[in-house]
Design a protein around this motif. Sequence first.
Motif, PDB file in Angstrom:
ATOM      1  N   UNK A 213     -55.159 -49.845  26.843  1.00  0.00           N
ATOM      2  CA  UNK A 213     -54.128 -51.035  27.110  1.00  0.00           C
ATOM      3  C   UNK A 213     -53.611 -51.213  28.425  1.00  0.00           C
ATOM      4  N   UNK A 214     -53.884 -50.161  28.769  1.00  0.00           N
ATOM      5  CA  UNK A 214     -53.334 -50.885  29.994  1.00  0.00           C
ATOM      6  C   UNK A 214     -54.262 -50.831  31.219  1.00  0.00           C
ATOM      7  N   UNK A 215     -55.318 -50.143  30.692  1.00  0.00           N
ATOM      8  CA  UNK A 215     -56.608 -50.642  31.158  1.00  0.00           C
ATOM      9  C   UNK A 215     -56.785 -51.709  31.420  1.00  0.00           C
ATOM     10  N   UNK A 216     -56.908 -52.882  30.332  1.00  0.00           N
ATOM     11  CA  UNK A 216     -57.447 -54.098  30.035  1.00  0.00           C
ATOM     12  C   UNK A 216     -56.388 -54.620  30.935  1.00  0.00           C
ATOM     13  N   UNK A 217     -55.027 -54.696  31.104  1.00  0.00           N
ATOM     14  CA  UNK A 217     -53.994 -55.377  31.205  1.00  0.00           C
ATOM     15  C   UNK A 217     -54.067 -54.718  33.191  1.00  0.00           C
ATOM     16  N   UNK A 218     -53.295 -53.784  33.733  1.00  0.00           N
ATOM     17  CA  UNK A 218     -54.222 -53.937  34.967  1.00  0.00           C
ATOM     18  C   UNK A 218     -54.200 -52.409  35.667  1.00  0.00           C
ATOM     19  N   UNK A 219     -55.401 -52.159  35.887  1.00  0.00           N
ATOM     20  CA  UNK A 219     -55.719 -50.675  35.705  1.00  0.00           C
ATOM     21  C   UNK A 219     -54.845 -49.503  37.005  1.00  0.00           C
ATOM     22  N   UNK A 220     -54.211 -50.131  37.764  1.00  0.00           N
ATOM     23  CA  UNK A 220     -53.293 -49.640  38.969  1.00  0.00           C
ATOM     24  C   UNK A 220     -52.133 -48.832  37.645  1.00  0.00           C
ATOM     25  N   UNK A 221     -51.806 -49.406  36.342  1.00  0.00           N
ATOM     26  CA  UNK A 221     -50.748 -48.597  35.742  1.00  0.00           C
ATOM     27  C   UNK A 221     -50.849 -47.286  34.748  1.00  0.00           C
ATOM     28  N   UNK A 222     -52.138 -47.470  35.291  1.00  0.00           N
ATOM     29  CA  UNK A 222     -52.564 -46.270  34.108  1.00  0.00           C
ATOM     30  C   UNK A 222     -52.490 -44.925  34.840  1.00  0.00           C
ATOM     31  N   UNK A 223     -51.977 -44.423  35.443  1.00  0.00           N
ATOM     32  CA  UNK A 223     -51.387 -43.116  35.902  1.00  0.00           C
ATOM     33  C   UNK A 223     -49.947 -43.046  35.181  1.00  0.00           C
ATOM     34  N   UNK A 224     -48.681 -44.529  34.657  1.00  0.00           N
ATOM     35  CA  UNK A 224     -47.789 -44.441  35.238  1.00  0.00           C
ATOM     36  C   UNK A 224     -47.546 -43.867  33.858  1.00  0.00           C
ATOM     37  N   UNK A 225     -48.065 -45.327  32.504  1.00  0.00           N
ATOM     38  CA  UNK A 225     -48.190 -45.019  31.538  1.00  0.00           C
ATOM     39  C   UNK A 225     -48.727 -43.490  30.878  1.00  0.00           C
ATOM     40  N   UNK A 226     -49.974 -43.330  31.737  1.00  0.00           N
ATOM     41  CA  UNK A 226     -50.724 -42.188  31.041  1.00  0.00           C
ATOM     42  C   UNK A 226     -49.587 -40.900  31.124  1.00  0.00           C
ATOM     43  N   UNK A 227     -49.333 -40.419  31.989  1.00  0.00           N
ATOM     44  CA  UNK A 227     -48.476 -39.729  31.785  1.00  0.00           C
ATOM     45  C   UNK A 227     -47.091 -39.675  31.032  1.00  0.00           C
ATOM     46  N   UNK A 228     -45.864 -40.264  31.030  1.00  0.00           N
ATOM     47  CA  UNK A 228     -45.619 -40.227  29.834  1.00  0.00           C
ATOM     48  C   UNK A 228     -46.184 -39.709  28.468  1.00  0.00           C
ATOM     49  N   UNK A 229     -47.657 -41.107  28.389  1.00  0.00           N
ATOM     50  CA  UNK A 229     -48.289 -41.214  26.598  1.00  0.00           C
ATOM     51  C   UNK A 229     -48.301 -39.797  26.270  1.00  0.00           C
ATOM     52  N   UNK A 230     -48.870 -38.880  27.239  1.00  0.00           N
ATOM     53  CA  UNK A 230     -49.298 -37.411  27.405  1.00  0.00           C
ATOM     54  C   UNK A 230     -48.514 -36.388  26.737  1.00  0.00           C
ATOM     55  N   UNK A 231     -47.037 -36.769  26.778  1.00  0.00           N
ATOM     56  CA  UNK A 231     -46.008 -35.632  26.108  1.00  0.00           C
ATOM     57  C   UNK A 231     -45.714 -36.596  24.968  1.00  0.00           C
ATOM     58  N   UNK A 232     -46.240 -37.116  24.555  1.00  0.00           N
ATOM     59  CA  UNK A 232     -45.641 -37.991  23.323  1.00  0.00           C
ATOM     60  C   UNK A 232     -46.089 -37.399  22.081  1.00  0.00           C
ATOM     61  N   UNK A 233     -47.887 -36.805  21.696  1.00  0.00           N
ATOM     62  CA  UNK A 233     -48.069 -36.869  20.401  1.00  0.00           C
ATOM     63  C   UNK A 233     -47.106 -35.188  20.186  1.00  0.00           C
ATOM     64  N   UNK A 234     -47.356 -34.195  21.310  1.00  0.00           N
ATOM     65  CA  UNK A 234     -46.501 -32.767  21.591  1.00  0.00           C
ATOM     66  C   UNK A 234     -44.999 -33.451  21.192  1.00  0.00           C
TER      67      UNK A 234
END
Lengths: 253, 127
Positions: A213-234
Motif C-alpha cells: 500500500x505504501x509503495x503504491x502511495x509514496x515510497x518515502x513513507x515505507x519505513x515509517x509504516x513498516x516500522x509499526x506494522x512489523x510489531x502488529x502480528x506479534x
Amino acid sequence: MEMLENVLVKQGLITAFMFVGVVMWFAYWVSDKITRGQVHGSAIAIALGLVIAYIAGTYTGGKKGVADVAVFSGVALLGGAMFRDFAIISTAYGASLDVIKKAGFVGALSVVMGVVVSFVVGAIIAVLFGYTDPVDISTIGAGAATYIVGPVTGTALGASSEVIALSVAAGLVKSVLVMSATPFVARIIGLNNPLSAMIYGGLMGTTSGVAGGLAATDPRLVPYGAMTATFYTGVGCLLAPSVLFFAVRLIFS
Amino acid sequence: MMVYGVALLAFCMLVGMFTGDQLGVLLGVKANVGGVGIAMLLLIVLSNLSDKRFHLKPVSEDGIKFWSAMYIPIVVAMAAKQNVLAAVSGGWMALIAGVLAVLVSFALIPVFTRLSGGPSEPLPPLE
C-alpha cells in the motif's frame, strides 16, 4: 522448448527478476500512456501482480499465486518474507529518528488499537453469521487482524481447520485490499506524512498489505509504516488467544 | 566497498530477527515480535551516528540503496505470489470481515493523527 523451460526453472530467482521487470515495465507504460500518470506505476504493478496471482491460482489450484507455475517458482523466493524484510529494512536507511521518537507513543497505541479493532470487527461478523462458540468467534476475529494471527490463535485455542481456513481467508482479503486500495484513499485519510504513515502501519498491521500500500502511495513513507506494522502480528498473537479470547468467552458463555 | 553496506544491512536484519524471536519466546507467543522493526531501528540509529567508525562511504551506502530501490519490484513479486484465489473465494463471511476491518481501520487513521497533536506537514510532492 523443454530445454528453455528447464533453464527458466533451474534459474528460478533470475527468471523472477525478469518477470518482475516485465510486469513493472508494462505497468509504468500503462500508467504513463493510458492513465496519463494519474495512477502511479507502482500501484498498477502491484494490482497487476495480484491479478496475475489470481489467474495463476485458478489455473494451478495452488496457494502461491504465479509461483505455482513451474517457470515462475522463483517469484516465491523473490517475493518471500526474507527478501521482503531485507528490502523493508533497507528503506529505513536515512529515515528520520526524530519522527519515530515523536510518534513512538501514538505508534505503539495504534498497534494495540489496530489489533483490537480488527478483532472486534471480525468477531462481530462471525456472530452475525451465526457462530456462537467463543473459540470460533475469536479465531475469525484474529483472522481479521492478519492471516498469521488467525491460524496462530486458532491453533492455540483448538479451532477446527475449517474455521482456521476462514480466518486465513479474512486476513488475505484484508491484505489484498490494503495493498490495492491504499493509494486511492490516501488523500482522504491524510496519508501523506511520516506520522500518519506510522499510524497507518500500526492500525492496518498486515506487513504485506502495508508494504504494498505504501509503495503504491509514496515510497518515502515505507519505513515509517513498516516500522509499526512489523510489531502488529506479534502483538496480535499475544492478545488474540489470551485477553481478547477471554473477553469473548465472558460474553458468549 | 559496496558489500559493506549489504553486510551491515544483513547484520541489522539478523540481530533484529534474533531479538524478535527472543521477544516472542519471552512473551510466550509463537511469532517473531517486531524483528523487522528492531532491525530498522538499529539501522537508523547506526546511520544517524556521527561516530566516524560507523560512517559509511557513499559506495558502501549504495549497497543499502540498491535494496531500497529493489523494494517495489520485490513487493510486486510478493503481490504475484499471494493466495488471491483463496481471498476471493473464501466466502461472504471472510470477505465482509476482511473488508470491514480495513474500512474501520482506515477511518481511524485521521482520528489517531489528530490525537497525536494534529496532522503534520505533508511531504513535498513527488516529481
